[in-house]
Design a protein around this motif. Structure first.
Motif, PDB file in Angstrom:
ATOM      1  N   GLY A   1       0.815  -1.208   0.000  1.00  0.00           N
ATOM      2  CA  GLY A   1       0.000   0.000   0.000  1.00  0.00           C
ATOM      3  C   GLY A   1       0.846   1.254   0.000  1.00  0.00           C
ATOM      4  N   GLU A   2       1.956   1.205   0.725  1.00  0.00           N
ATOM      5  CA  GLU A   2       2.864   2.356   0.754  1.00  0.00           C
ATOM      6  C   GLU A   2       3.450   2.610  -0.636  1.00  0.00           C
ATOM      7  OE1 GLU A   2       6.639   4.079   3.373  1.00  0.00           O
ATOM      8  OE2 GLU A   2       5.969   2.007   3.645  1.00  0.00           O
ATOM      9  N   THR A   3       3.836   1.533  -1.315  1.00  0.00           N
ATOM     10  CA  THR A   3       4.354   1.667  -2.679  1.00  0.00           C
ATOM     11  C   THR A   3       3.307   2.249  -3.613  1.00  0.00           C
ATOM     12  OG1 THR A   3       5.849  -0.197  -2.334  1.00  0.00           O
ATOM     13  CG2 THR A   3       5.370   0.407  -4.613  1.00  0.00           C
ATOM     14  N   ALA A   4       2.055   1.828  -3.441  1.00  0.00           N
ATOM     15  CA  ALA A   4       0.978   2.352  -4.293  1.00  0.00           C
ATOM     16  C   ALA A   4       0.836   3.853  -4.121  1.00  0.00           C
ATOM     17  CB  ALA A   4      -0.333   1.650  -3.952  1.00  0.00           C
ATOM     18  N   LEU A   5       0.872   4.343  -2.887  1.00  0.00           N
ATOM     19  CA  LEU A   5       0.726   5.784  -2.662  1.00  0.00           C
ATOM     20  C   LEU A   5       1.955   6.548  -3.133  1.00  0.00           C
ATOM     21  CD1 LEU A   5      -1.185   5.927   0.740  1.00  0.00           C
ATOM     22  CD2 LEU A   5      -2.007   6.590  -1.520  1.00  0.00           C
ATOM     23  N   LYS A   6       3.116   5.935  -3.111  1.00  0.00           N
ATOM     24  CA  LYS A   6       4.291   6.576  -3.706  1.00  0.00           C
ATOM     25  C   LYS A   6       4.072   6.793  -5.196  1.00  0.00           C
ATOM     26  CE  LYS A   6       8.018   4.918  -0.654  1.00  0.00           C
ATOM     27  NZ  LYS A   6       8.635   6.241  -0.356  1.00  0.00           N
ATOM     28  N   GLU A   7       3.427   5.826  -5.851  1.00  0.00           N
ATOM     29  CA  GLU A   7       3.235   5.905  -7.301  1.00  0.00           C
ATOM     30  C   GLU A   7       2.091   6.828  -7.696  1.00  0.00           C
ATOM     31  OE1 GLU A   7       2.755   1.892  -8.597  1.00  0.00           O
ATOM     32  OE2 GLU A   7       4.821   1.309  -8.112  1.00  0.00           O
ATOM     33  N   ILE A   8       0.995   6.815  -6.934  1.00  0.00           N
ATOM     34  CA  ILE A   8      -0.185   7.558  -7.372  1.00  0.00           C
ATOM     35  C   ILE A   8      -0.332   8.924  -6.717  1.00  0.00           C
ATOM     36  CG2 ILE A   8      -1.443   5.442  -7.932  1.00  0.00           C
ATOM     37  CD1 ILE A   8      -2.870   5.606  -5.302  1.00  0.00           C
TER      38      ILE A   8
END
Length: 351
Positions: A118-125
């Protein structure tokens, strides 16, 4: 003498000069009158435990998505294990147990649903600079208590912000990047001690790895069971740390340090990056990415959902709307995100 003053006097008599006395805290952003029963750090601990964000951690992933089984660690059980380890070490080294416990209990309040996926997703979006440790500080400073925050002490806030290490050094070379207290540094170490042990145990339970795959060097130095490993790591830190130029230097012996580093590499290569774990995180990233995109386009629906999380203040606080959506996504539990995704994007039968 009040109960708080009695505790403060006990600290002065008991604690090492390298510990942080609660009576000498640098204080809070908004000054408050002293309490009659609890010290400053005891009050911080209680504010964290009674917060909404703390309760939500029971349904947030550690490594393995919680629907897989009730025995797997969640973000909450990880936090409790870190707090136990940190407090044990602080007590043995005559440091401030309450401060170590408060930092440990608050260190992951900003973690996203679905763990580091989830942390990676928010880094991307949202932003490449999104980080769960900074989000944890944002939770206690701003998101909790209807936008008023918890108004914690400087030392606890500093420890929460600087607990994270990723795959970097446990204690950074630059003092500016390290927690300002020995107790904060202990939490940073306790965090890795906890996850090395319980992530290994959960990985074997899920059959992502087999016990025979664990490097023999790690088994020989640290032990074969969770209890043996945790005891070996804590004992070694306590007896290997030293004082230099009137500064407490926290360190492990070379052998234990190498064994912990080897176990860490093993977990990254065989667990965190394993196809079984990665496949689930790809699904999780898809859920969060599509929820983020939906609420960017539907602010009225976001306002209704914020009521469910007791975060309605976010819509009227002057923050950029993208930041509000990010805070909403980061605050979700795994099951909340999955249920919301199902409700928004899955067809419903007509009745």
């Amino acid at each position: 003498m009040s109960i708080r003053e009695d505790f403060e006097e006990r600290e002065r008599r008991f604690m090492s000069p390298h510990g942080c006395l609660s009576s000498r805290s640098r204080g809070r952003v908004r000054p408050e009158p002293l309490r009659s029963i609890r010290t400053a750090f005891q009050l911080d601990r209680d504010r964290i435990v009674f917060s909404n964000a703390f309760r939500r951690m029971k349904y947030k992933t550690q490594v393995f998505l919680s629907p897989l089984g009730d025995q797997y660690r969640t973000r909450l059980t990880h936090t409790l294990e870190v707090a136990h380890i940190a407090r044990t070490i602080a007590r043995a080294m005559y440091l401030n147990e309450d401060l170590a416990e408060a930092i440990a209990l608050g260190h992951d309040l900003g973690h996203t649903p679905f763990g580091h996926g989830g942390e990676t997703a928010l880094k991307e979006i949202f932003s490449h600079s999104f980080a769960h440790n900074e989000q944890s500080l944002r939770v206690v400073d701003f998101l909790e208590n209807q936008g008023l925050g918890l108004n914690l002490t400087y030392e606890v806030r500093d420890g929460i912000l600087k607990h994270s290490k990723g795959y970097g050094k446990i204690i950074p070379d630059d003092p500016e990047d390290a927690p300002c207290t020995a107790e904060g540094q202990i939490v940073r170490i306790a965090d890795i001690m906890a996850y090395l042990n319980h992530d290994l145990e959960d990985a074997m339970r899920s059959r992502v790895i087999h016990e025979s795959q664990v490097p023999e060097f790690c088994v020989r130095v640290l032990g074969r069971t969770h209890s043996d490993r945790a005891t070996a790591m804590m004992r070694d830190l306590i007896f290997s740390s030293r004082v230099e130029d009137d500064r407490l230097i926290l360190s492990n012996s070379q052998e234990v340090h190498d064994a912990m580093a080897e176990l860490r590499r093993f977990l990254y290569d065989n667990v965190y990056r394993s196809p079984k774990v990665h496949k689930e995180f790809v699904k999780a990233k898809k859920i969060l990415s599509e929820l983020y995109a939906f609420y960017l386009e539907n602010p009225s629906q976001l306002e209704r959902e914020l009521l469910n999380l007791e975060m309605r203040n976010l819509m009227n606080n002057g923050q950029p709307y993208e930041r509000v959506v990010c805070d909403f996504i980061a605050s979700m539990t795994d099951r909340y995100a999955m249920n919301l995704y199902s409700r928004l994007f899955f067809p419903s039968p007509l009745v």
